[in-house]
Design an enzyme around this catalytic site. Structure first.
Site, PDB file in Angstrom:
ATOM      1  CE1 TYR A 201      -3.149  -2.909   0.289  1.00 26.43           C
ATOM      2  CE2 TYR A 201      -3.745  -2.168   2.480  1.00 26.43           C
ATOM      3  CZ  TYR A 201      -3.928  -3.029   1.427  1.00 26.43           C
ATOM      4  OH  TYR A 201      -4.894  -4.008   1.495  1.00 26.43           O
TER       5      TYR A 201
ATOM      6  N   PRO B 181     -16.218  -3.932   2.397  1.00 24.34           N
ATOM      7  CG  PRO B 181     -16.424  -3.296   4.648  1.00 24.34           C
ATOM      8  CD  PRO B 181     -15.408  -3.490   3.563  1.00 24.34           C
ATOM      9  CG  LEU B 182     -19.047   0.373   3.333  1.00 21.92           C
ATOM     10  CD1 LEU B 182     -18.647   1.747   3.828  1.00 21.92           C
ATOM     11  CD2 LEU B 182     -20.500   0.084   3.668  1.00 21.92           C
ATOM     12  N   GLY B 183     -18.499  -2.199  -0.859  1.00 23.41           N
ATOM     13  CA  GLY B 183     -18.409  -2.238  -2.316  1.00 23.41           C
ATOM     14  C   GLY B 183     -17.571  -1.109  -2.866  1.00 23.41           C
ATOM     15  NE  ARG B 184     -12.725  -3.155  -4.698  1.00 21.39           N
ATOM     16  CZ  ARG B 184     -11.677  -3.574  -3.992  1.00 21.39           C
ATOM     17  NH1 ARG B 184     -11.011  -2.709  -3.265  1.00 21.39           N
ATOM     18  NH2 ARG B 184     -11.309  -4.844  -3.996  1.00 21.39           N
ATOM     19  N   GLY B 185     -17.247   1.868  -1.839  1.00 21.19           N
ATOM     20  CA  GLY B 185     -17.991   3.122  -1.845  1.00 21.19           C
ATOM     21  C   GLY B 185     -19.316   3.068  -2.573  1.00 21.19           C
ATOM     22  CG  PHE B 186     -21.914   0.650  -6.001  1.00 22.43           C
ATOM     23  CD1 PHE B 186     -22.224   1.462  -7.077  1.00 22.43           C
ATOM     24  CD2 PHE B 186     -22.825  -0.330  -5.631  1.00 22.43           C
ATOM     25  CE1 PHE B 186     -23.412   1.300  -7.773  1.00 22.43           C
ATOM     26  CE2 PHE B 186     -24.014  -0.510  -6.313  1.00 22.43           C
ATOM     27  CZ  PHE B 186     -24.308   0.316  -7.385  1.00 22.43           C
TER      28      PHE B 186
END
Length: 332
Positions: free
Chosen positions: A59, A207-212
């Site tokens: 990263y 877990p948030l679908g990369r913000g989606f």
């Protein structure tokens, strides 16, 4: 933001908060960052009990580990630091290969400890399985690091059921980190039952679908050129994003009815999957961290859970979760 500290969960011998913090976006891939705000966010996470901090050697090409190390300085006893190794990333992009040979395992751990400024890592993951090296060799070397006091617990990422069994036969695997959310539910059929059989905690990333799922991305125009959702994730292509938007709209409508945010609803759904599940949503700012953490305290009825799943059916998600190159490194 609730003032109640997060309830505790177990990952092997480690005690962690029920939700952790993914630190990747503090260094790259998700748009502009403020280092001072990132450090403040990590320290706020420790204050409220979101003690599991997730980073990796690649990263920011090591910069993220250095950032986490600075943030936990003076707070080491309250932080559970997890880092990952295995992906070879000599330049831009998400990586060009995987290494899991014993010599690389040992060197990667020493390098991570140096960047973090720590004498041990709490949780050390193999980021991807090296198909050219038996997982037994990789995990055997990781177990040696535990014996040497450099690592407390070991984990795998994106591993298939048979790989998990082979690894666990060499040394106890404390955690499996894998993508799991309302729109990435692949692990539920085969991987999750094996983890539960063997007593392995599941740590869902993205877990948030990369913000989606949080409703944060509704157009490709919102993504900077350096945002890897614009080049590495087919679900965010112009065509697929347009076809996926009704999922976010339905989830958002449910959240509005429940008087919570879509991010909180998506995370609450994951928390209801079991106390062996410790999601690590990313956050670069304290406000988003606190919004996400409040999801731990939400209670959903069976009918509400069913409505959430009906709003985001797995078979209506358009696009694969990684591009073709990256999927080559996922152990299926």
């Amino acid at each position: 933001m609730t003032l109640t500290r997060l309830p505790a969960r177990r990952i092997g011998s480690l005690t962690v908060g029920a939700q952790g913090l993914g630190c990747l976006g503090m260094s790259e891939f998700y748009g502009p960052v403020s280092e001072s705000e990132a450090i403040a966010t990590i320290r706020r996470a420790l204050d409220i009990g979101a003690t599991l901090l997730d980073t990796a050697d690649v990263y920011g090409h090591g910069a993220n580990e250095e950032l986490v190390g600075r943030a936990v300085a003076g707070r080491r006893e309250s932080a559970v630091v997890a880092t990952k190794f295995g992906v070879v990333r000599p330049g831009p992009g998400v990586g060009s290969g995987v290494r899991g040979d014993a010599a690389y395992v040992r060197r990667a751990c020493d390098d991570s400890l140096r960047r973090l400024g720590l004498d041990h890592v709490d949780l050390f993951y193999l980021t991807r399985v090296d198909t050219e090296v038996g997982v037994e060799e990789t995990v055997g070397a990781m177990a040696e690091l535990v014996a040497a006091g450099k690592v407390r617990e070991i984990g795998l990422c994106e591993a298939a059921p048979e790989t998990i069994r082979r690894a666990h036969a060499v040394a106890p695997i404390a955690a499996l980190q894998t993508e799991w959310s309302l729109w990435s539910r692949d692990i539920e059929r085969r991987v999750l039952p094996v983890c539960r059989e063997l007593g392995i905690a599941v740590v869902p990333y993205a877990p948030l679908g990369r913000g989606f799922l949080a409703g944060a991305v509704r157009s490709r125009d919102q993504l900077d050129d350096g945002d890897f959702r614009s080049f590495g994730l087919p679900r965010f292509s112009a065509e697929n994003l347009a076809r996926n938007l009704p999922l976010a709209d339905r989830l958002g409508k449910l959240a509005e009815e429940l008087r919570i945010t879509p991010a909180q609803l998506a995370l609450a759904w994951l928390h209801h999957q079991g106390t062996d599940v410790v999601p690590i949503p990313g956050a670069k700012r304290r406000a988003h961290l606190e919004e996400n953490v409040d999801a731990v305290f939400l209670s959903l009825t069976r009918a509400e859970l069913a409505a959430v799943e009906a709003a985001v059916p797995a078979d209506e998600v358009h696009g694969t979760r990684w591009n073709e190159q990256s999927m080559r490194f996922v152990d299926l």
